[in-house]
Enzyme design. Structure first.
Site, PDB file in Angstrom:
ATOM      1  N   ASN A  69      -0.269   5.868  -8.108  1.00 32.20           N
ATOM      2  CA  ASN A  69       0.682   5.651  -9.195  1.00 32.20           C
ATOM      3  C   ASN A  69      -0.053   5.363 -10.507  1.00 32.20           C
ATOM      4  O   ASN A  69      -1.284   5.352 -10.543  1.00 32.20           O
ATOM      5  CB  ASN A  69       1.650   4.509  -8.842  1.00 32.20           C
ATOM      6  CG  ASN A  69       0.901   3.223  -8.547  1.00 32.20           C
ATOM      7  OD1 ASN A  69       0.186   2.712  -9.401  1.00 32.20           O
ATOM      8  ND2 ASN A  69       1.052   2.700  -7.336  1.00 32.20           N
ATOM      9  N   ASP A 121       4.575   2.429  -2.484  1.00 32.75           N
ATOM     10  CA  ASP A 121       5.662   2.099  -1.549  1.00 32.75           C
ATOM     11  C   ASP A 121       5.674   3.037  -0.358  1.00 32.75           C
ATOM     12  O   ASP A 121       6.229   2.711   0.682  1.00 32.75           O
ATOM     13  CB  ASP A 121       7.002   2.160  -2.288  1.00 32.75           C
ATOM     14  CG  ASP A 121       7.112   1.011  -3.275  1.00 32.75           C
ATOM     15  OD1 ASP A 121       6.756  -0.119  -2.896  1.00 32.75           O
ATOM     16  OD2 ASP A 121       7.530   1.242  -4.427  1.00 32.75           O
ATOM     17  N   LYS A 148      -9.869  18.649   5.235  1.00 34.14           N
ATOM     18  CA  LYS A 148      -9.135  19.009   4.023  1.00 34.14           C
ATOM     19  C   LYS A 148      -8.094  20.059   4.424  1.00 34.14           C
ATOM     20  O   LYS A 148      -8.460  21.098   4.993  1.00 34.14           O
ATOM     21  CB  LYS A 148     -10.115  19.575   2.990  1.00 34.14           C
ATOM     22  CG  LYS A 148      -9.452  19.942   1.681  1.00 34.14           C
ATOM     23  CD  LYS A 148     -10.457  20.516   0.687  1.00 34.14           C
ATOM     24  CE  LYS A 148      -9.723  21.020  -0.536  1.00 34.14           C
ATOM     25  NZ  LYS A 148     -10.575  21.813  -1.410  1.00 34.14           N
ATOM     26  N   PHE A 169       5.538  -9.286  -9.088  1.00 36.63           N
ATOM     27  CA  PHE A 169       5.896  -8.567 -10.307  1.00 36.63           C
ATOM     28  C   PHE A 169       7.041  -7.618  -9.981  1.00 36.63           C
ATOM     29  O   PHE A 169       7.097  -7.091  -8.867  1.00 36.63           O
ATOM     30  CB  PHE A 169       4.700  -7.747 -10.835  1.00 36.63           C
ATOM     31  CG  PHE A 169       3.717  -8.588 -11.599  1.00 36.63           C
ATOM     32  CD1 PHE A 169       2.917  -9.509 -10.945  1.00 36.63           C
ATOM     33  CD2 PHE A 169       3.594  -8.453 -12.979  1.00 36.63           C
ATOM     34  CE1 PHE A 169       2.023 -10.297 -11.643  1.00 36.63           C
ATOM     35  CE2 PHE A 169       2.698  -9.228 -13.688  1.00 36.63           C
ATOM     36  CZ  PHE A 169       1.904 -10.156 -13.016  1.00 36.63           C
ATOM     37  N   LYS A 221      11.871 -11.919  -1.145  1.00 35.50           N
ATOM     38  CA  LYS A 221      10.461 -12.103  -0.783  1.00 35.50           C
ATOM     39  C   LYS A 221      10.071 -13.565  -0.823  1.00 35.50           C
ATOM     40  O   LYS A 221       8.897 -13.901  -0.728  1.00 35.50           O
ATOM     41  CB  LYS A 221       9.570 -11.267  -1.714  1.00 35.50           C
ATOM     42  CG  LYS A 221       9.895  -9.772  -1.700  1.00 35.50           C
ATOM     43  CD  LYS A 221       8.780  -8.918  -2.283  1.00 35.50           C
ATOM     44  CE  LYS A 221       9.212  -7.462  -2.397  1.00 35.50           C
ATOM     45  NZ  LYS A 221       8.105  -6.530  -2.615  1.00 35.50           N
TER      46      LYS A 221
HETATM   47  O1  C5P Z   1       9.589  -4.353  -4.051  1.00 36.86           O
HETATM   48  P1  C5P Z   1       8.745  -4.072  -5.218  1.00 36.86           P
HETATM   49  O2  C5P Z   1       7.658  -3.099  -4.936  1.00 36.86           O
HETATM   50  O3  C5P Z   1       9.441  -3.721  -6.490  1.00 36.86           O
HETATM   51  O4  C5P Z   1       8.081  -5.500  -5.526  1.00 36.86           O
HETATM   52  C1  C5P Z   1       7.055  -5.640  -6.427  1.00 36.86           C
HETATM   53  C2  C5P Z   1       6.166  -6.766  -6.028  1.00 36.86           C
HETATM   54  O5  C5P Z   1       5.865  -6.685  -4.640  1.00 36.86           O
HETATM   55  C3  C5P Z   1       4.827  -6.698  -6.718  1.00 36.86           C
HETATM   56  O6  C5P Z   1       4.340  -8.003  -6.932  1.00 36.86           O
HETATM   57  C4  C5P Z   1       3.952  -5.932  -5.735  1.00 36.86           C
HETATM   58  O7  C5P Z   1       2.584  -6.245  -5.895  1.00 36.86           O
HETATM   59  C5  C5P Z   1       4.505  -6.406  -4.401  1.00 36.86           C
HETATM   60  N1  C5P Z   1       4.440  -5.385  -3.347  1.00 36.86           N
HETATM   61  C6  C5P Z   1       3.823  -5.717  -2.166  1.00 36.86           C
HETATM   62  N2  C5P Z   1       3.750  -4.759  -1.161  1.00 36.86           N
HETATM   63  C7  C5P Z   1       4.296  -3.548  -1.323  1.00 36.86           C
HETATM   64  C8  C5P Z   1       4.951  -3.213  -2.527  1.00 36.86           C
HETATM   65  C9  C5P Z   1       4.995  -4.160  -3.524  1.00 36.86           C
HETATM   66  O8  C5P Z   1       3.357  -6.827  -2.010  1.00 36.86           O
HETATM   67  N3  C5P Z   1       4.205  -2.648  -0.371  1.00 36.86           N
END
Ligand code: C5P
Length: 396
Positions: free
Chosen positions: A210, A279, A289, A322, A340
């Site tokens: 990303n 995500d 490859k 965040f 969370k």
């Molecule tokens: O659920 P979302 O991705 O929007 O939440 C963002 C927060 O969760 C950020 O602090 C990010 O670092 C954390 N996060 C995480 N593990 C993931 C995705 C996001 O800890 N797989």
């Protein structure tokens, strides 16, 4: 101006430049210190003027450059009297020796004796000189009297040899000045920061990722260090300068990051998850490859949610997440705070000008169970300080 950091704001710095080849870096150093909000007066030794001209430093500092003990009879008293802090960069073996023994035979060495505040030195010399016991004794003597030393780095020296002697890079010198000036209100904290994007591999050479640059997380790590915390930075791949003094752990994938976060959690009092963890990851990684004969259909599965996993643990540190959203979806951030089980969430709308990806500024709302604090457009360094301020307020 947006990028002023709190600790340098309105500080009067006296910068001594001595005759080392690294003197050319002092022009950039002056600029960065001024960017931070400081005013800088420069004193150059005679030898320094062989490497860089007073005019360059006069232009960079927007100030008169001082070179002569006798041109203004009281300069050696008035210059230090008006300074909050002295920096010597580069500091040669000669200057270090004179300062350690109280010699005062030019403007800079005389100002050092007359100055009552803190002094930071950034040594720069050939490794044989640096490792000479007399130089080491002189440095030890200065450090025992409260002088702060930054560097030198190991590496290729001007003479072509390798070894310790390279003057620290400008960002590290600026960070050391800020650290020496900052209040140490986080001295009892062990702060774990994650930063940057993760990479989720499709095959041996390709990955999905990303737009995260890592700038926000690195700013939090630098600010925490400056304020006296013990800092571990778990970072995805970024092009950023690694802050000196952090325990640095590079990672690539979300699963790597989860593993390393778990390892560090028992010794952390605060976790700041600034990383943009992907995500989704490919359901399986192809070993070699993948040939490009046909189109490619990717089956993506969810990555582990690191914050969620950590929040379920019995002994969990203070958790900061965040929420980077597109649009003013503050409700989503509040939902994440609850889901969370976070202590604090930093909301930002990445579509706002000056906020989000790859810029040096951010516009955030700090949300916890009691309060919602909307901050104006600030530098990421200032946002980092505001996050740490809020952590200390909530923890108090
Ligand atoms: O659920 P979302 O991705 O929007 O939440 C963002 C927060 O969760 C950020 O602090 C990010 O670092 C954390 N996060 C995480 N593990 C993931 C995705 C996001 O800890 N797989």
């Amino acid at each position: 101006m947006i990028n002023k950091r709190k600790v340098l704001k309105n500080k009067a710095l006296l910068l001594g430049v001595t005759g080392g080849v690294a003197a050319y870096k002092s022009v950039e150093l002056v600029r960065r210190l001024i960017d931070g909000g400081a005013s800088v007066s420069v004193i150059m030794t005679e030898a320094a003027q062989k490497f860089v001209t007073p005019l360059s430093l006069e232009i960079a500092s927007l100030n008169t450059v001082h070179t002569d003990l006798y041109s203004h009879p009281m300069a050696h008293i008035t210059l230090p009297a008006h300074a909050d802090f002295m920096v010597i960069a580069p500091a040669t073996a000669n200057l270090i020796g004179k300062f350690a023994h109280g010699l005062a035979d030019d403007l800079l060495s005389t100002c050092l004796l007359a100055f009552r505040g803190k002094v930071l030195i950034a040594p720069s010399m050939n490794w044989r000189m640096y490792t000479n016991p007399v130089v080491q004794e002189n440095l030890a003597s200065l450090l025992s009297r409260g002088v702060v030393q930054v560097g030198p780095e190991e590496g290729r020296l001007a003479c072509g040899e390798e070894g310790p002697g390279r003057m620290s890079e400008v960002p590290d010198i600026v960070a050391a000045v800020e650290s020496a000036l900052a209040k140490k209100d986080l001295a009892n904290e062990r702060i774990l920061v994650t930063a940057g994007p993760t990479r989720e591999y499709i095959d041996h050479v390709r990955f999905i990722s990303n737009r995260s640059s890592g700038k926000m997380g690195y700013a939090v790590a630098r600010a925490a260090l400056r304020r006296g915390a013990d800092v571990t930075l778990i970072s995805g791949s970024t092009s950023l300068h690694r802050p000196q003094g952090v325990n640095f752990i590079p990672v690539e994938t979300a699963e790597d990051m989860l593993r390393k976060v778990r390892e560090e959690i028992p010794s952390s009092t605060v976790l700041v998850m600034a990383a943009a963890v992907a995500d989704f990851m490919p359901g399986e990684k192809s070993p070699g490859k993948i040939a490009k004969k046909y189109g490619l259909l990717l089956n993506l599965v969810r990555t582990p949610d690191i914050l969620m996993e950590i929040s379920r643990e019995k002994r969990r540190p203070f958790l900061v997440g965040f929420a980077a959203e597109t649009g003013e979806k503050v409700g989503n951030a509040k939902k994440k705070l609850k889901e969370k089980k976070l202590d604090l969430i930093v909301f930002n709308d990445v579509t706002e000008p000056g906020a989000g990806f790859d810029v040096d500024t951010n516009k955030v709302i700090l949300i916890d169970s009691k309060e919602q604090k909307k901050l104006p457009l600030l530098s990421k360094d200032e946002v980092a300080d505001a996050i740490l301020d809020r952590i200390t307020e909530i923890k108090a």
